[in-house]
Write a protein that holds these residues in place. Structure first.
Motif, PDB file in Angstrom:
ATOM      1  N   HIS A 177       0.779  -1.096   0.012  1.00 19.06           N
ATOM      2  CA  HIS A 177       0.049  -0.069   0.038  1.00 19.06           C
ATOM      3  C   HIS A 177       0.963   1.287  -0.106  1.00 19.06           C
ATOM      4  O   HIS A 177       0.552   2.330  -0.691  1.00 19.06           O
ATOM      5  CB  HIS A 177      -0.659  -0.062   1.126  1.00 19.06           C
ATOM      6  N   ALA A 178       1.969   1.470   0.894  1.00 19.31           N
ATOM      7  CA  ALA A 178       2.566   2.439   1.081  1.00 19.31           C
ATOM      8  C   ALA A 178       3.457   2.656  -0.383  1.00 19.31           C
ATOM      9  O   ALA A 178       3.680   3.950  -0.777  1.00 19.31           O
ATOM     10  CB  ALA A 178       3.628   2.135   2.216  1.00 19.31           C
ATOM     11  N   ILE A 179       4.192   1.745  -0.698  1.00 20.12           N
ATOM     12  CA  ILE A 179       5.153   1.767  -1.913  1.00 20.12           C
ATOM     13  C   ILE A 179       3.941   2.270  -3.145  1.00 20.12           C
ATOM     14  O   ILE A 179       4.566   3.186  -3.851  1.00 20.12           O
ATOM     15  CB  ILE A 179       5.488   0.540  -2.412  1.00 20.12           C
ATOM     16  N   MET A 180       2.814   1.676  -3.343  1.00 20.94           N
ATOM     17  CA  MET A 180       2.154   2.030  -4.383  1.00 20.94           C
ATOM     18  C   MET A 180       1.711   3.707  -4.113  1.00 20.94           C
ATOM     19  O   MET A 180       1.481   4.240  -5.346  1.00 20.94           O
ATOM     20  CB  MET A 180       1.032   1.116  -4.519  1.00 20.94           C
ATOM     21  N   ALA A 181       1.331   4.134  -3.181  1.00 30.76           N
ATOM     22  CA  ALA A 181       0.918   5.413  -3.034  1.00 30.76           C
ATOM     23  C   ALA A 181       2.104   6.292  -3.119  1.00 30.76           C
ATOM     24  O   ALA A 181       2.000   7.505  -3.712  1.00 30.76           O
ATOM     25  CB  ALA A 181       0.557   5.669  -1.526  1.00 30.76           C
ATOM     26  N   LEU A 182       3.270   6.029  -2.709  1.00 24.72           N
ATOM     27  CA  LEU A 182       4.598   6.973  -3.190  1.00 24.72           C
ATOM     28  C   LEU A 182       4.934   6.965  -4.557  1.00 24.72           C
ATOM     29  O   LEU A 182       5.424   7.939  -4.765  1.00 24.72           O
ATOM     30  CB  LEU A 182       5.649   6.456  -2.266  1.00 24.72           C
ATOM     31  N   THR A 183       4.805   5.637  -5.133  1.00 26.17           N
ATOM     32  CA  THR A 183       4.854   5.637  -6.662  1.00 26.17           C
ATOM     33  C   THR A 183       3.945   6.640  -7.383  1.00 26.17           C
ATOM     34  O   THR A 183       4.617   7.304  -8.212  1.00 26.17           O
ATOM     35  CB  THR A 183       4.602   4.220  -7.058  1.00 26.17           C
ATOM     36  N   ILE A 184       2.647   6.716  -7.028  1.00 20.16           N
ATOM     37  CA  ILE A 184       1.897   7.789  -7.659  1.00 20.16           C
ATOM     38  C   ILE A 184       2.582   9.317  -7.577  1.00 20.16           C
ATOM     39  O   ILE A 184       2.493   9.949  -8.233  1.00 20.16           O
ATOM     40  CB  ILE A 184       0.442   7.926  -7.279  1.00 20.16           C
ATOM     41  N   VAL A 185       3.011   9.678  -6.631  1.00 21.01           N
ATOM     42  CA  VAL A 185       3.495  10.878  -6.134  1.00 21.01           C
ATOM     43  C   VAL A 185       4.885  11.164  -7.066  1.00 21.01           C
ATOM     44  O   VAL A 185       4.987  12.337  -7.604  1.00 21.01           O
ATOM     45  CB  VAL A 185       3.958  10.887  -4.596  1.00 21.01           C
ATOM     46  N   PHE A 186       5.461  10.239  -7.349  1.00 20.31           N
ATOM     47  CA  PHE A 186       6.816  10.287  -8.073  1.00 20.31           C
ATOM     48  C   PHE A 186       6.370  10.127  -9.669  1.00 20.31           C
ATOM     49  O   PHE A 186       6.765  11.280 -10.573  1.00 20.31           O
ATOM     50  CB  PHE A 186       7.748   9.207  -8.054  1.00 20.31           C
ATOM     51  N   LEU A 187       5.557   9.459 -10.281  1.00 22.61           N
ATOM     52  CA  LEU A 187       5.087   9.092 -11.365  1.00 22.61           C
ATOM     53  C   LEU A 187       4.156  10.443 -12.196  1.00 22.61           C
ATOM     54  O   LEU A 187       4.161  10.614 -13.292  1.00 22.61           O
ATOM     55  CB  LEU A 187       4.525   7.872 -11.778  1.00 22.61           C
ATOM     56  N   LEU A 188       3.391  10.753 -11.388  1.00 26.91           N
ATOM     57  CA  LEU A 188       2.332  11.673 -11.773  1.00 26.91           C
ATOM     58  C   LEU A 188       2.968  13.066 -12.245  1.00 26.91           C
ATOM     59  O   LEU A 188       3.610  13.920 -11.561  1.00 26.91           O
ATOM     60  CB  LEU A 188       1.206  12.086 -10.618  1.00 26.91           C
ATOM     61  N   PRO A 189       2.620  13.543 -13.371  1.00 27.96           N
ATOM     62  CA  PRO A 189       3.357  14.745 -13.997  1.00 27.96           C
ATOM     63  C   PRO A 189       3.052  15.989 -13.107  1.00 27.96           C
ATOM     64  O   PRO A 189       2.050  15.879 -12.742  1.00 27.96           O
ATOM     65  CB  PRO A 189       2.953  14.667 -15.494  1.00 27.96           C
ATOM     66  N   SER A 190       3.705  16.781 -13.318  1.00 28.54           N
ATOM     67  CA  SER A 190       3.570  18.099 -12.433  1.00 28.54           C
ATOM     68  C   SER A 190       2.960  19.134 -13.550  1.00 28.54           C
ATOM     69  O   SER A 190       2.993  18.803 -14.789  1.00 28.54           O
ATOM     70  CB  SER A 190       5.134  18.796 -12.092  1.00 28.54           C
TER      71      SER A 190
END
Length: 794
Positions: free
Chosen positions: A747-760
């Motif tokens: 759960h934690a890893i997938m949530a943090l992955t979204i923070v990194f991959l989602l474009p700014s």
């Protein structure tokens, strides 16, 4: 390998049945492949049934297990697994391969159980049994037990979907040289004895209520090829008796033997034994002394048979010669001296409509069968006989109860003189004698602990025994009251001393003999009883909950503590709160649709694990578990899809179309099979194709790397690494034991992955010139592009 087993079977049969010339193994039955599964409780076994005929000297079972792949997967080969098998006569084996503790008062070890361990690698394994009892034999097979807490949780489709099938066959070697004799009809026979042995087998039918069989062999003549002949030079004779099956001289567990060597004193050899009622009994006459050289002797004799329904009548009529006294006294004297004329109580069976539901009640002279109490005498043994029917009765559990009724006479005696203990022996095909303080004596002078005992010195004054999966045939319950006093030594240790029951002739008892599907307790508080079908055979088994195991769901050795359950609930639910940063950054970067999906993922995952992981102790179910599970799987895959679409930076038209198409397709796949690997792989694969195609197209349009190198270094590569770590943990590292830790980390890893991959948003603004928001401009660019290509061709 099956052929090699057949060859070995023939060799063993020839060695063990040298007396049967021309008799070889005959295939009695061959069972086709049956699926076997992992053992979690007795409901998971596969039952195989075999029927062994009379007069079998050797039975050989051959088992073969193979693996078959049922559906495609990334791993194409099925690995061989360990297989366990248990074989028993009369009923289904009562086993606990998980090491669980049987409930209190369970009577499990009644007849021998043969076990076999082999692998599902198409290599045959077998069991050879000499002189097996005739009738039904049952084998239970399953994939060997492993602790489910250590089992790896693999995504469906990654590991091969394999099914293990077991095949079975049984070959028998029968003895056709058996002579049938009849009570009261002496018959003459000749037997040749030599250095290679030589024996003769006789059989006879034992009617109901037969207590003792007396077999008399009178030698009339001996002729030898040696110089000496006559009765004085006759070799010793060995008489071996057994009930229901051929005598097996290699085993002393169920046979009775007597040896007559000195025929100068008496030409009579006598054997007394207690047979089974309503069954065939066998007597083998063989050589008890070794004849050296090539000496052969032909012994002529007559054999006669008599029955008796009273022990004392046989003992009273027996002569007191040394030979006969030795025969009776060495084996049966202590046993029969305790019996008077048998007091057998007539009973009547009541059967009910449910499976395995029946009881036995005492019949009283006026025909009433509702009586559940009886007065037993203090100087005799009272016997009840119950019949268990084949197949229809063996799948349940028979419970027997015993309670001493405190009559006024008994109350006065226990207050002033002594206490009373009623010892009850419960045996299959045996009539054993209760002895003080709590033992049972059989006809081979073997003692065992009594199965039920009730004392007036205790408050409950009751005894109870449960018999799971009882063998078909006659069961005997023998009751005997004993009077005793309590003694204390100098160390204040307690001992009990038997005393005369002065002033007490009858003891009132309440008893019960009832059969239930899963026993009188019906799996207790932490289980439920169900009936199962395996190959047409019905049996009952308990399904336990809350982590309890065992036949009655009474073993709490694997029950999770409240702290472990609470820790699992907190980890699996609170770990979803890490999606809050993902939601925050999605809103800040103006990805509102994605933020809604992430919020739904956090919500449904939290409540799904709150309902599933609490083990009904700390669980809270907002909706049905199946509904929450669907929403959890669906929102998680949809979150992956919308993230890939956002990274692809599609125009609003195509982005909206991708969102709707993905939502519909993912919903369909999740409802069809939410645990399938393809429900995850297909959206991820299609999303990656769209992402790569869009990025390549933009690189060509801008003539530079897209997205910017800064995004690759700071966001994309860390996000991809996190994604790989998370998927690896979810796919390969999860077990039932570490599930709460690994899945929470997922759960934690997938949530943090979204923070990194989602474009700014900065990246979105920079690329807005290349990605017009209007569908009209998109159409115009398409037309311009086609015009340029047409001009180039011209």
């Amino acid at each position: 390998m099956g052929f090699l087993w057949r060859v070995l079977l023939i060799l063993v049969a020839v060695i063990q049945s040298t007396r049967v010339e021309g008799n070889g193994p005959v295939t009695l039955a061959r069972l086709p492949g049956r699926e076997i599964t992992e053992y979690r409780s007795f409901r998971d076994v596969t039952i195989l049934q075999f029927t062994i005929p009379q007069n079998v000297r050797l039975a050989s079972w051959v088992f073969n297990a193979t693996e078959h792949r049922m559906s495609p997967s990334l791993v194409t080969r099925c690995r061989a697994r360990e297989v366990s098998l248990f074989l028993k006569h009369g009923s289904y084996p009562v086993i606990n391969p998980d090491g669980s503790i049987f409930p209190d008062n369970f009577y499990t070890h009644r007849v021998p159980v043969y076990d076999l361990e082999f692998r599902s690698d198409s290599v045959a394994a077998g069991i050879n049994i000499t002189c097996p009892p005739p009738g039904d034999w049952f084998a239970v097979a399953f994939l060997s037990y492993t602790d489910p807490n250590n089992d790896q949780i693999l995504q469906q489709g990654i590991s091969p979907n394999c099914v293990a099938l077991i095949e079975a066959s049984v070959d028998v070697v029968t003895d056709d040289h058996i002579v049938e004799i009849t009570q009261g009809v002496p018959t003459a026979h000749d037997l040749t004895l030599g250095d290679v042995g030589g024996d003769a087998i006789y059989r006879f039918w034992v009617p109901s209520r037969t207590w003792l069989c007396e077999l008399v062999v009178t030698v009339t003549n001996c002729e030898s090829n040696a110089a000496e002949s006559g009765l004085g030079h006759c070799p010793g004779l060995l008489l071996t008796a057994s009930s229901d099956s051929l005598p097996d001289v290699s085993s002393n567990s169920s046979i009775l033997q007597t040896s007559c060597r000195d025929f100068m004193t008496s030409a009579v050899c006598k054997l007394l034994f207690i047979p089974l009622e309503n069954s065939w009994a066998y007597v083998m006459i063989s050589n008890s002394s070794l004849i050296k050289g090539d000496t052969q002797t032909v012994v002529s004799y007559t054999i006669s048979l008599s029955f008796s329904s009273s022990v004392r009548s046989v003992i009273g009529n027996s002569s007191t010669s040394d030979a006969e006294t030795n025969i009776v006294g060495s084996v049966l004297h202590e046993y029969v001296s305790m019996w008077s004329t048998e007091t057998r109580v007539p009973v009547l069976r009541h059967s009910f409509s449910a499976f395995f539901a029946f009881n036995y009640l005492r019949m009283v002279p006026d025909g009433d069968t509702t009586a559940s109490s009886i007065n037993i005498t203090t100087d005799t043994v009272t016997v009840f006989a119950y019949n268990i029917h084949p197949i229809s009765d063996i799948g349940g559990t028979v419970s027997l109860d015993l309670i001493i009724n405190m009559t006024p006479e008994l109350k006065n005696l226990t207050r002033s003189s002594y206490n009373v203990s009623v010892v009850a022996c419960v045996d299959y095909n045996l009539r054993t004698i209760p002895t003080f303080p709590n033992l049972c004596l059989d006809h081979l002078n073997r003692t065992s602990e009594a199965h039920m005992q009730a004392n007036t010195s205790t408050k409950s004054r009751e005894g109870r025994v449960h018999i799971p999966h009882p063998e078909n045939g006659m069961w005997y319950v023998s009751y005997k009251p004993f009077c005793y006093i309590t003694m204390y030594d100098n160390n204040n240790s307690i001992s009990y001393q038997e005393t005369d029951c002065k002033g007490l002739s009858l003891v009132a008892l309440s008893y019960g003999v009832e059969s239930y599907p899963c026993g009188a307790t019906n799996c207790g508080v932490f289980g439920r009883c169900y009936n199962y079908n395996s190959g047409g055979l019905i049996y009952s088994a308990c399904v336990c909950s809350y982590g309890y195991i065992g036949w009655g769901c009474t073993d709490d050795s694997k029950v999770s503590s409240f702290n472990d359950i609470l820790l699992a609930v907190l980890l699996l639910t609170l770990s979803n709160l890490i999606f809050i940063p993902s939601i925050y950054f999605a809103v800040r970067r103006r990805y509102f649709t994605e933020a809604l999906v992430y919020a739904c993922t956090m919500f449904f995952s939290t409540f799904y694990h709150a309902c599933d992981s609490g083990e009904d102790t700390y669980s809270f179910c907002l909706f049905r578990l199946s509904t929450l599970q669907f929403c959890d799987f669906y929102s998680a895959i949809l979150a992956l899809w919308v993230t890939l679409v956002a990274m692809a930076d599609l125009s609003p038209l195509w982005r909206s179309l991708a969102h709707m198409a993905g939502a519909i397709a993912i919903a369909l796949g999740t409802e069809y099979d939410r645990t399938s690997l393809w429900v995850f792989v297909v959206p991820f694969g299609v999303g990656m194709i769209i992402l790569l195609k869009q990025w390549v197209w933009r690189c060509r349009q801008q003539h530079s790397c897209y997205p910017e190198k800064n995004y690759y270094k700071k966001f994309f590569l860390p996000g991809v690494l996190l994604f790989i770590v998370g998927v690896s943990c979810y796919t390969f590292l999860q077990t039932r034991n570490n599930y709460k830790f690994v899945h929470s980390a997922w759960h934690a890893i997938m949530a943090l992955t979204i923070v990194f991959l989602l474009p700014s948003r900065h990246h979105k603004v920079a690329s807005s010139e290349d990605s017009d928001d209007s569908s009209t401009s998109l159409w115009k660019r398409g037309r311009a592009y086609m015009s340029i290509r047409w001009l180039k061709r011209r």
